[in-house]
Enzyme design. Structure first.
Site, PDB file in Angstrom:
ATOM      1  N   HIS A 123      39.665  37.660  34.294  1.00  7.30           N
ATOM      2  CA  HIS A 123      40.124  38.789  35.454  1.00  7.30           C
ATOM      3  C   HIS A 123      40.947  38.322  36.499  1.00  7.30           C
ATOM      4  CE1 HIS A 123      39.635  42.810  37.573  1.00  7.30           C
ATOM      5  NE2 HIS A 123      39.509  41.853  38.449  1.00  7.30           N
ATOM      6  N   GLU A 124      40.410  37.194  37.081  1.00  2.91           N
ATOM      7  CA  GLU A 124      41.076  37.037  38.515  1.00  2.91           C
ATOM      8  C   GLU A 124      42.495  36.237  38.106  1.00  2.91           C
ATOM      9  OE1 GLU A 124      39.826  37.698  41.226  1.00  2.91           O
ATOM     10  OE2 GLU A 124      38.164  38.182  40.191  1.00  2.91           O
ATOM     11  N   HIS A 127      45.173  38.923  37.525  1.00  3.59           N
ATOM     12  CA  HIS A 127      45.846  39.508  38.982  1.00  3.59           C
ATOM     13  C   HIS A 127      46.852  38.431  39.493  1.00  3.59           C
ATOM     14  CE1 HIS A 127      43.314  42.860  40.143  1.00  3.59           C
ATOM     15  NE2 HIS A 127      42.154  42.145  40.040  1.00  3.59           N
ATOM     16  N   GLU A 182      43.267  46.836  38.954  1.00  2.00           N
ATOM     17  CA  GLU A 182      41.779  46.534  38.562  1.00  2.00           C
ATOM     18  C   GLU A 182      41.790  46.697  36.996  1.00  2.00           C
ATOM     19  OE1 GLU A 182      40.056  44.421  40.154  1.00  2.00           O
ATOM     20  OE2 GLU A 182      40.459  44.700  42.118  1.00  2.00           O
TER      21      GLU A 182
END
Length: 253
Positions: A123-124, A127, A182
């Site tokens: 997920h990070e 970004h 997100e």
């Protein structure tokens, strides 16, 4: 920089930063003139500052040994050049920066399985790949009003002094991503897990752990946790992952 989740209500925050505000004046950095290279440069300076001001796990530390085992093959994920370190702090968190730096907090590693941790860091990385962290760097630079050079005709982005870096990191940590960003990072993580043959439902179980923590904290959540309220509800994120996994025939107990 993306912050996933802060510590539970009874855990005191440990990440060390200079909390002194420098001021909130727009110094004229325009999105059109703020490049990926500018973001990477500032992110690298911020990471170097935080690495110096926090306890970083040594190469032979069990936390770092585990993280290296998990992510050594992902250092060039999606064309990104990534580097990983562990902060030995009480916060339950992880973040990534525009220069490809990924920092995982030891307390997060304590409560996650290997595949759950893979999903969270995926997920990070999302970004970074989606340019969210580049835009966060730009906005933090503007908000912190760090240097007159930002208002120059050339729009040059200067290196930051030691005193400026504390304010910059504080502004950066205060950045909130939109729900859309997100959700897109969640999708990136799901595809990352799927591509590499990991159990995609581990991402859902990680979100469910966060949901339980949020439920236990209730109205007693810290200011920094409430600051991150732009994140979609963790239970909803878990349900979305499971729905996709079922459609893809990848749902597992």
């Amino acid at each position: 920089m993306s912050l996933l989740l802060t510590s539970a209500s009874n855990a005191s925050a440990q990440l060390k930063l200079n909390k002194k505000a420098i001021g909130a004046v727009d110094k004229g950095v325009k999105a059109a003139t703020f490049s990926d290279a500018d973001a990477a440069k500032l992110a690298g300076e911020a990471i170097a500052y935080m690495d110096t001001h926090n306890e970083v796990a040594a190469a032979d530390d069990p936390y770092m040994v585990r993280l290296t085992k998990l992510f050594s093959k992902h250092q060039n994920e999606g064309g990104l050049k990534l580097n990983f370190k562990v902060y030995k702090v009480k916060d339950i968190n992880a973040f990534a920066c525009a220069d490809g730096s990924v920092r995982v907090f030891s307390s997060l590693m304590d409560i996650m399985t290997d595949e759950e941790l893979l999903g969270i860091i995926g997920h990070e990385i999302g970004h970074v790949a989606n340019k969210d962290t580049r835009d966060a760097i730009r906005d933090a630079y503007k908000t912190a009003a760090l240097t007159d050079a930002a208002a120059s005709q050339s729009g040059a982005v200067n290196s930051l002094s030691e005193s400026q870096l504390g304010g910059f990191c504080t502004a950066l940590l205060g950045t909130k991503f939109s729900r859309k960003q997100e959700s897109e990072a969640d999708d990136y993580s799901y595809n990352f897990m799927k591509q590499h043959g990991y159990n995609v439902t581990a991402l859902a179980s990680a979100f469910n752990k966060f949901a339980e923590m949020e439920k236990e904290a209730g109205d007693n959540r810290s200011k920094s946790e409430k600051m991150l309220s732009s994140h979609p509800e963790s239970a909803d994120r878990a349900a979305k992952v499971l729905e996709k996994a079922k459609k893809d025939g990848l749902a597992k107990l």
